[in-house]
Enzyme design. Sequence first.
Site, short mmCIF file in Angstrom:
data_model
loop_
_atom_site.label_atom_id
_atom_site.label_comp_id
_atom_site.label_asym_id
_atom_site.label_seq_id
_atom_site.Cartn_x
_atom_site.Cartn_y
_atom_site.Cartn_z
N HIS A 70 4.81 -3.05 -4.99
CA HIS A 70 3.80 -3.64 -4.11
C HIS A 70 4.43 -4.03 -2.77
CE1 HIS A 70 0.13 -6.13 -3.34
NE2 HIS A 70 0.99 -6.75 -2.54
N GLU A 71 5.55 -4.74 -2.83
CA GLU A 71 6.21 -5.18 -1.60
C GLU A 71 6.80 -4.01 -0.82
OE1 GLU A 71 5.52 -8.12 -0.59
OE2 GLU A 71 4.64 -8.59 -2.53
N HIS A 79 4.13 -2.39 1.33
CA HIS A 79 3.99 -3.08 2.62
C HIS A 79 5.09 -2.62 3.58
CE1 HIS A 79 0.91 -5.99 1.56
NE2 HIS A 79 1.59 -6.40 0.50
#
Length: 147
Positions: A65-66, A69
């Site tokens: 998820h990170e 980004h």
Amino acid sequence: MLTNQELTAKVKEISLTYFKQSFDHEAKWNQRLRTTGGRFFPKDLHLDFNPKMAELKDFEGVILHELTHYHLYRSKRGYKHRDADFKRLLSQVGGLRYAPSVIDKKIKYYYSCQNCGQLYPRQRKIDTKKYRCGKCRGKLILKTSGN
């Protein structure tokens, strides 16, 4: 638990495996994170992770998820949660949309409906004269108290 250097190495490995791109910055633990799995900082491109997430089997999903980004920001595409690019890439790599809960709720009270038997676990006491069952509008009664 992994050290910050080991965490950075793990993030770099996952980045190459799933995104076929390198992660060239720092990943570190942040003890102050309580409810989020991690944070991406566009200013200096580092990642922070919640140490409570490290023990979960879904931790790799939090890293993905990170990293989503991170890689979208570096490629100047929509990196925020609401952006279509973010949602598309996150589903392609199999990252988690939401962080798993690490807060263990202490349920002290159990209320049930007199009519339909619907059970309501609660952390705090409620005024049974004021609140009713959301299912059938029946009267709530305190079943057990965890004290």
